[in-house]
Design a protein around this motif. Structure first.
Motif, short mmCIF file in Angstrom:
data_model
loop_
_atom_site.label_atom_id
_atom_site.label_comp_id
_atom_site.label_asym_id
_atom_site.label_seq_id
_atom_site.Cartn_x
_atom_site.Cartn_y
_atom_site.Cartn_z
N SER A 54 0.84 -1.19 0.00
CA SER A 54 0.00 0.00 0.00
C SER A 54 0.88 1.25 0.00
O SER A 54 2.11 1.17 0.16
CB SER A 54 -0.90 0.02 1.24
N LYS A 63 1.00 3.45 2.32
CA LYS A 63 1.59 3.51 3.66
C LYS A 63 2.78 2.58 3.77
O LYS A 63 3.81 2.95 4.35
CB LYS A 63 0.53 3.15 4.70
N ALA A 94 -4.21 17.59 -0.44
CA ALA A 94 -4.47 17.00 0.87
C ALA A 94 -3.32 17.27 1.84
O ALA A 94 -3.48 17.09 3.06
CB ALA A 94 -4.69 15.50 0.75
N LEU A 100 0.76 11.88 4.20
CA LEU A 100 -0.57 11.57 3.66
C LEU A 100 -1.09 10.30 4.32
O LEU A 100 -0.49 9.23 4.20
CB LEU A 100 -0.50 11.39 2.15
N THR A 101 -2.21 10.41 5.02
CA THR A 101 -2.74 9.26 5.76
C THR A 101 -3.76 8.47 4.94
O THR A 101 -3.99 7.29 5.23
CB THR A 101 -3.40 9.73 7.07
N ASP A 102 -4.37 9.09 3.96
CA ASP A 102 -5.36 8.42 3.13
C ASP A 102 -4.74 8.04 1.79
O ASP A 102 -4.61 8.87 0.90
CB ASP A 102 -6.57 9.33 2.92
N GLY A 103 -4.35 6.77 1.67
CA GLY A 103 -3.70 6.32 0.44
C GLY A 103 -4.56 6.48 -0.79
O GLY A 103 -4.05 6.54 -1.92
N ALA A 104 -5.89 6.56 -0.62
CA ALA A 104 -6.79 6.73 -1.75
C ALA A 104 -6.59 8.09 -2.42
O ALA A 104 -7.00 8.28 -3.57
CB ALA A 104 -8.24 6.58 -1.29
N LYS A 105 -5.95 9.02 -1.73
CA LYS A 105 -5.71 10.36 -2.27
C LYS A 105 -4.31 10.50 -2.86
O LYS A 105 -3.85 11.60 -3.14
CB LYS A 105 -5.93 11.41 -1.19
N GLU A 106 -3.63 9.39 -3.04
CA GLU A 106 -2.25 9.39 -3.54
C GLU A 106 -2.11 10.17 -4.85
O GLU A 106 -1.14 10.91 -5.04
CB GLU A 106 -1.76 7.96 -3.73
#
Length: 314
Positions: free
Chosen positions: A250, A252, A287, A302-308
């Motif tokens: 992921s 992260k 973000a 960045l904590t939300d990988g969906a916003k990569e």
């Protein structure tokens, strides 16, 4: 963790890295006198970029020392605090292969990925494998994993064939990082321009013995959800096996590995970029915009990988 707490933690870690770089500067005994070194360290720690550059010119550039002049960009960048990873790599060119400091989940992923790379080497032979490397974070992880594999297999000082495909105008920082990585990891960089498909056909024509390409693809990448760790190229593409050792990682995981293993990475990731394309389709990730509305947190915040890919238009 709140945004304020994250920013505070990031600042503490940045200061720790700056302190480490200051220690490295103190060891530059062949380039600077003790007084010059201490004076520069003091300015470095104060963060005064203008004063640092002026003082560096006084103690190095104006003396006409060409060898020292080659390091001006390196020392000046230290003070700007925007190229810590690059500087760390140049000042301390020791590649870590020890995983004791890694979290347990990262250790499991490392062993899995090393297994895939070892399998590819045993099956195809290292001389018949190329590494796809564009300087991004994912292929940087893959590059270091390949290095770890070669060390385990006692294939030291091996020159790895590496293909760098430039589809459009790239960031200068990426090109700089690729060149530095080539020296550090002993890579033979084969540059190709144009679309990926055409570049691979050209590569295969130049090196018909190639059987596989190591790629830093992850399953969350576009059009990659159905891939497996060993997937042949699609019909109409060159006859190559695509080997994707970090497919299950992921966003992260990628940054945990880079930071826990102290892997050098492109400096753009310290400036708010989380996914790197070319200069036309890549922006800083919104973000990661700080409360001041002008500065950005590093990519690893960045904590939300969906916003990569939030900073990508393509």
């Amino acid at each position: 963790m709140s945004e304020v707490e994250e920013a505070k933690q990031a600042e503490e870690m940045r200061l720790q890295r700056i302190a480490g770089l200051a220690d490295s500067l103190k060891n530059e005994k062949q380039r600077l006198t003790c007084d010059e070194t201490q004076s520069l360290v003091n300015v470095l720690e104060s963060g005064d970029c203008s004063k640092f550059k002026m003082q560096f010119r006084e103690c190095v550039i104006d003396k006409g020392d060409k060898d020292k002049c080659q390091h001006e960009f390196l020392l000046y960048a230290m003070c700007t605090m925007k190229q810590e990873s690059e500087l760390s790599m140049l000042l301390n060119p020791v590649l870590n292969t020890e995983t004791l400091q890694c979290s347990e989940d990262i250790k499991v992923l490392i062993e899995e990925s090393l297994g895939f790379i070892t399998e590819a080497i045993n099956k195809y032979g290292l001389e018949n494998i190329a590494l796809a490397f564009n300087g991004g974070k994912d292929c940087t992880v893959l590059l270091h994993l390949l290095h770890m594999t070669l060390q385990r297999l006692n294939l030291h000082n091996t020159n790895v064939i590496t293909v760098n495909i430039e589809t459009e105008e790239v960031f200068p920082e990426l090109n700089n990082f690729i060149a530095q990585s080539a020296d550090l990891y002993r890579l033979t960089i084969v540059k190709k321009n144009g679309k990926i498909k055409d570049a691979l056909f050209e590569l295969k024509a130049d090196m018909p013995h190639l059987s596989a390409v190591l790629m830093g693809t992850r399953s969350t990448d576009p059009y990659s959800a159905s891939l497996r760790s060993f997937t042949p190229c699609d019909p109409g593409w060159p006859s190559l096996m695509r080997v994707s050792p970090i497919l299950s990682w992921s966003y992260k995981h990628v940054w945990c590995f880079i930071r826990e293993m102290n892997v050098p990475y492109c400096t753009l990731y310290n400036e708010g970029y989380t996914s790197l394309g070319n200069i036309h389709n890549t922006q800083r990730n919104p973000a990661l915009l700080c409360e001041d509305g002008t500065t950005y947190k590093p990519a690893y915040c960045l904590t939300d990988g969906a916003k990569e890919r939030a900073g990508r238009t393509k």
